[in-house]
Design a protein around this motif. Structure first.
Motif, short mmCIF file in Angstrom:
data_model
loop_
_atom_site.label_atom_id
_atom_site.label_comp_id
_atom_site.label_asym_id
_atom_site.label_seq_id
_atom_site.Cartn_x
_atom_site.Cartn_y
_atom_site.Cartn_z
N PRO A 18 -5.34 1.03 -0.68
CA PRO A 18 -4.01 0.54 -0.33
C PRO A 18 -2.97 1.66 -0.45
CG PRO A 18 -5.07 -0.92 -1.92
CD PRO A 18 -5.92 0.30 -1.82
N GLU A 19 -2.02 1.69 0.44
CA GLU A 19 -1.00 2.74 0.43
C GLU A 19 -0.23 2.78 -0.89
OE1 GLU A 19 1.60 2.92 3.83
OE2 GLU A 19 -0.07 2.52 5.20
N ASP A 20 0.10 1.61 -1.45
CA ASP A 20 0.85 1.58 -2.70
C ASP A 20 0.04 2.17 -3.86
OD1 ASP A 20 3.03 0.51 -1.43
OD2 ASP A 20 2.65 -1.55 -2.08
N TYR A 21 -1.26 1.99 -3.83
CA TYR A 21 -2.12 2.59 -4.85
C TYR A 21 -2.07 4.11 -4.73
CZ TYR A 21 -6.33 3.89 -7.44
OH TYR A 21 -7.22 4.47 -8.32
N GLU A 23 0.29 5.91 -3.46
CA GLU A 23 1.62 6.36 -3.89
C GLU A 23 1.69 6.50 -5.41
OE1 GLU A 23 4.88 4.05 -2.31
OE2 GLU A 23 4.07 4.19 -0.28
N ILE A 24 1.16 5.52 -6.13
CA ILE A 24 1.17 5.57 -7.59
C ILE A 24 0.30 6.72 -8.09
CG2 ILE A 24 0.36 4.37 -9.67
CD1 ILE A 24 1.48 1.81 -8.42
N ASP A 85 -5.73 -3.25 2.72
CA ASP A 85 -5.02 -4.16 1.81
C ASP A 85 -6.03 -5.14 1.19
OD1 ASP A 85 -2.74 -5.18 0.51
OD2 ASP A 85 -2.41 -6.68 2.08
N ASN A 107 -4.10 -8.85 -3.44
CA ASN A 107 -4.04 -7.43 -3.07
C ASN A 107 -3.55 -6.61 -4.27
OD1 ASN A 107 -1.20 -7.77 -3.12
ND2 ASN A 107 -1.15 -8.20 -0.93
N ASP A 109 -0.71 -4.99 -4.72
CA ASP A 109 0.68 -5.27 -5.13
C ASP A 109 0.76 -6.47 -6.05
OD1 ASP A 109 1.59 -3.11 -3.65
OD2 ASP A 109 2.08 -4.33 -1.89
N LEU A 112 -0.73 -5.46 -9.43
CA LEU A 112 0.17 -4.61 -10.19
C LEU A 112 1.31 -5.42 -10.81
CD1 LEU A 112 0.78 -1.74 -11.12
CD2 LEU A 112 2.07 -1.41 -8.98
N LYS A 113 1.82 -6.39 -10.09
CA LYS A 113 2.87 -7.26 -10.63
C LYS A 113 2.35 -8.00 -11.87
CE LYS A 113 5.19 -9.83 -7.74
NZ LYS A 113 5.54 -10.94 -6.83
#
Length: 131
Positions: A18-21, A23-24, A85, A107, A109, A112-113
């Motif tokens: 995932p893109e957010d992963y 990024e982190i 995703d 997913n 996100d 992570l929340k």
């Protein structure tokens, strides 16, 4: 800080993080989400968990990325999902095949929340116990 992301030949065919992963993982400092920790901080840990899930659950395509510090529960991407995703499965490592599932998040996100909420609660409890 350098992190270890699995090599393409270690990942299921077509799997995309995932893109957010990503990024982190590219941050200078990886977020503190204790009691969870990202296993990518050490190649040895990442390799160990990948080999473990492949050996214990050969009929599943799992990509482990985080672990709870007080148990054998790990978070794994659904490696069969090539959408970028994927779902995140909660796996109780070392459980017999068929008994490993502990649920899932839709997913990264969402995972992570939830991990951040657990972290805030965990740190609050630790602070209360030190008073």
């Amino acid at each position: 800080m350098g992190v270890y992301l699995y090599e393409k030949n270690e990942l299921p065919d077509g799997f995309k993080y995932p893109e957010d992963y990503i990024e982190i993982m590219n941050m200078d400092i990886i977020p503190d989400i204790e009691p969870w920790s990202f296993i990518c901080e050490f190649q040895e840990s990442s390799s160990f968990w990948m080999m473990e899930v492949k050996t214990k659950y050969p009929n599943r395509e799992l990509v482990p990325f985080a672990k709870v510090n007080y148990s054998d529960d790990i978070a794994c991407f659904d490696g069969a999902d090539i959408s970028g995703d994927p779902k995140v499965y909660y796996i109780h490592a070392f459980a017999s095949s068929g008994w490993e599932d502990r649920g899932y998040s839709d997913n990264f996100d969402e995972w992570l929340k939830i991990a951040r909420l657990e972290s805030a609660r965990h740190k609050s409890e630790l602070a209360e116990n030190q008073e």
